[in-house]
Design a protein around this motif. Structure first.
Motif: not given
Ligand code: GLA
Length: 728
Positions: A350, A466, A516, A518-519
């Motif tokens: 990630d 992702k 994705c 922010s979720g």
């Molecule tokens: C967002 C995503 C998380 C993660 C963070 C990384 O908040 O929703 O799953 O990947 O960014 O910074």
């Protein structure tokens, strides 16, 4: 009323009719049928008049058209325009080249070709054209509708409102189901009676279309919505940008849904000869309650609207909650060893792997600089790919390609690439430095495509990306768009995004891409054709996930819902939940893990191995089967239950959970759904912590399991059970 069927209702003849193109007959009202296997939308079309919706419901044939009128047709305008008799909400509002703000659309013809029905309309006085399009195939019960708007006038026309579609019905006591939330609490469900007036559901984020309210609604015609009974219309606006859904309720129980791009601050200019195609509004009708609507949307997704919708999804470990930004070669290899041992198939690194001049050690820098941080990863991404592949795992990586931090080499080189007005001080997001790249600019589009292309060039076997997106348009303005087109930004950003995603998909059709934001801040059918799955929420607390996943599953297929087992105590809520419950909650979608496997003790590891192996057995049922939600966590009973049944009804898997705890909280009797009533099923429970297994290995008819049900007791808080059913 004269009627004429355009599509033969007999299924066989219908198919033949679909192959031929049908054209209009002038001067008489006709019924246009838009059919799916189980539903019919009937429109009344008359050249020189506005088209009207006569009926939407279970499938009917042309011979029944008279029933619709004799009983009292809905008779709502199919695409009402502002300016004449427009005392209700309108779908279209434009200012013509001469300043006239009124529009009067009249049918000029209609045609049916394949699965498409197009009703062509023209303003009575102006060379302004609207094609009203409907697409309905045999593959699902979802009808797609949109419009194509064309300016044939001599000068520019300005569009203030340009909805995708309209649906009208009459029914007293109708209810609305809609979804809302925020970071960590996505897809919260509200169900309320529709009362006189206007209910509006909007999104103004600019970038994240599901941050806050969601663009999907269900309209229940038989009072309070039920899961598996009652008539329900489901509608989803397929658009990644700002939208507006309006549900107008007027006298005589008339409800009208209008859905489309939000016109606020978004006046769109069409030059002479230009056309604008509105996004799709997808709709379905079911007599099987909300569950029927969900299953129709899930099937529609698997049959094409979800990228690679027929392929099973892999079990993965994502590094985020395990190590956050502290990634390095060694820790990644440890995590790879961990997930491999548990039976997983894919490792995803990630955030935190990139940035050279400015290293991504914190969320305040380096977005935009998609080069490996060689302090953390001296041998770069290829060494991570190799380490994964050496262990028999596939490899994936996180990017946030539409964004930049002001502390980055990209921003230093291209300050004009961000969404902002040059005269204003910048409002910055995450980390106090985050900004949105201006995707209306073709050069920025090229840059975003190149991020993926470069990664793929360097790592041809990269399996998964992702694709994150963590900011709204906090600034408004574009250095690329001309002064007279600034109001196009909210739309052109998303047309730019679509262009980027189409180019990436053309070059990398096999790449698995997770959406994705922010979720689950961007979960919408406008995005899913380009994505294989989405991150449901940054909240991985299994208790809260029951609610979040319940809401999300109303429109989105479980195979696309990324559901990860994380650490206990949970990082977001601090709640302590047993590993079995965490697995049982995550198993109802695309199972994954989001923790350091080395934090599990030996007993937990043994359990996790068994759970992963069991998930592999039930994966086709969960990912490709039909979902039947049974007991809602919203019912305030402290329990929740759902099940999955294969399309041929030969196999099923049943889940139940207890998430409240007080003395005297009795476990309900579980009534299953979706089974073949006449078939016999053998029951086998997975990993029960209960002693009560009187039905283990026993057989029951589907009818008995659905009507009489079984007693499967759940003892303490966070007890859960998973029962597999096989037709014998
Ligand atoms: C967002 C995503 C998380 C993660 C963070 C990384 O908040 O929703 O799953 O990947 O960014 O910074």
């Amino acid at each position: 009323m004269q009627t004429k069927n355009i599509i033969n209702t007999n299924m066989k003849l219908w198919k033949i009719a679909l192959m031929a193109m049908t054209v209009s007959v002038a001067g008489q009202a006709e019924n246009v049928f838009v059919n799916t296997p189980k539903t019919t939308l009937m429109l009344n079309v008359n050249e020189g008049h506005t088209p009207r919706i006569s009926y939407y419901g279970s499938r009917i044939d042309a011979a029944q058209a008279h029933e619709v009128y004799e009983a009292g047709a809905v008779n709502g305008e199919a695409y009402p325009a502002f300016g004449r008799n427009s005392f209700d909400e309108t779908a279209l509002s434009v200012t013509h080249a001469d300043g006239n703000m009124s529009t009067e659309l009249a049918v000029t013809g209609w045609r049916t070709e394949g699965d498409m029905t197009v009703i062509t309309m023209k303003d009575r006085k102006y060379n302004f054209f609207v094609d009203l399009c409907y697409k309905a195939g045999e593959g699902s019960d979802v009808i797609e509708t949109w419009t194509v708007i064309r300016n044939g006038e001599k000068k520019a026309v300005k569009m203030e409102q340009y909805a995708s579609g309209v649906m009208t019905f009459r029914q007293e006591g109708a209810w609305l189901t809609h979804f809302h939330g925020a970071w960590g609490q996505e897809a919260g469900m509200t169900e309320e009676p529709l009362t006189e007036g206007l209910k509006t559901i909007v999104n103004y984020d600019g970038v994240r279309t599901a941050m806050g309210d969601r663009a999907e609604v269900m309209l229940s015609l038989d009072g309070k919505p039920q899961e598996n009974s009652g008539r329900v219309i489901g509608a989803a606006l397929c658009w990644t940008g700002n939208y507006r859904l309006r549900i107008e309720t007027r006298g005589k129980y008339r409800h009208t849904l209008l859905a489309g791009i939000d016109g606020l601050h978004t006046t769109y200019t069409l030059k002479p000869g230009e056309t604008f195609t509105t996004p799709v509004l997808a709709m379905t009708y079911s007599e099987e309650g909300k569950g029927g609507v969900s299953r129709a949307f899930h099937r529609w997704g698997r049959n094409g609207q979800l990228h690679n919708g027929k392929a099973l999804r892999e079990i993965l470990l994502n590094s985020w909650e395990g190590v956050y930004m502290n990634v390095n070669q060694e820790v990644c290899e440890q995590m790879m060893d961990g997930i491999k041992e548990l039976g997983g198939e894919l490792f995803v690194v990630d955030d935190g792997w990139f940035g050279r001049k400015y290293r991504r050690t914190h969320d305040d820098k380096a977005l935009g600089d998609w080069v490996t941080d060689t302090v953390k990863l001296p041998k770069g991404v290829p060494a991570l790919v190799k380490a994964a592949e050496d262990r028999g795992l596939k490899f994936g990586i996180w990017i946030e390609p539409e964004m930049v931090n002001s502390t980055s080499e990209l921003y230093e080189a291209h300050p004009d690439w961000v969404v902002a007005h040059p005269t204003r001080e910048l409002s910055k997001g995450r980390g106090g430095t985050q900004l949105v790249l201006d995707l209306s600019n073709p050069k920025v589009q090229d840059f975003v495509v190149s991020i993926v292309a470069n990664l793929m060039k360097e790592n041809p076997t990269l399996h998964y990306i992702k694709w994150d997106c963590n900011m709204s348009m906090q600034n408004f303005g574009s250095s690329y768009l001309t002064a007279d087109r600034q109001s196009h930004l909210f739309v052109d950003y998303h047309l730019g995004l679509r262009n980027v995603l189409e180019r990436i998909r053309k070059d990398y059709p096999e790449l698995v891409i997770q959406l994705c934001s922010s979720g689950g801040g961007r979960v919408n059918w406008g995005a899913m054709p380009y994505f294989d799955e989405f991150w449901v929420s940054d909240d991985t607390d299994a208790q809260q996930r029951l609610f979040i996943q319940w809401g999300t599953s109303h429109f989105f297929p479980p195979m696309a819902m990324a559901q990860h087992v994380s650490a206990s105590p949970n990082h977001q809520t601090g709640r302590v939940i047993p590993l079995k419950f965490r697995f049982d909650v995550a198993m109802t979608g695309r199972l994954g893990m989001e923790m350091k496997p080395s934090d599990l003790n030996e007993k937990e590891k043994e359990y996790a191995k068994k759970a992963v192996a069991f998930y592999k057995e039930i994966r086709p049922i969960v990912q490709l089967g039909d979902l039947y939600r049974l007991l809602s966590p919203y019912d305030n009973k402290g329990f929740c239950s759902e099940m999955f049944v294969t399309e041929d009804k030969s196999e099923a898997v049943f889940f139940c959970y207890k998430f409240e705890n007080y003395i005297g909280l009795e476990t309900p009797r579980w009534h299953m759904a979706g089974l073949d009533p006449d078939a016999k099923y053998q029951l086998n429970e997975f990993g029960s912590t209960e002693r009560n297994s009187r039905f283990e290995g026993k057989t029951f008819t589907g009818r008995f399991l659905m009507e009489t049900g079984i007693e499967a007791r759940l003892g303490r808080q966070f007890a859960s059970r998973v029962i597999r059913l096989k037709r014998v």
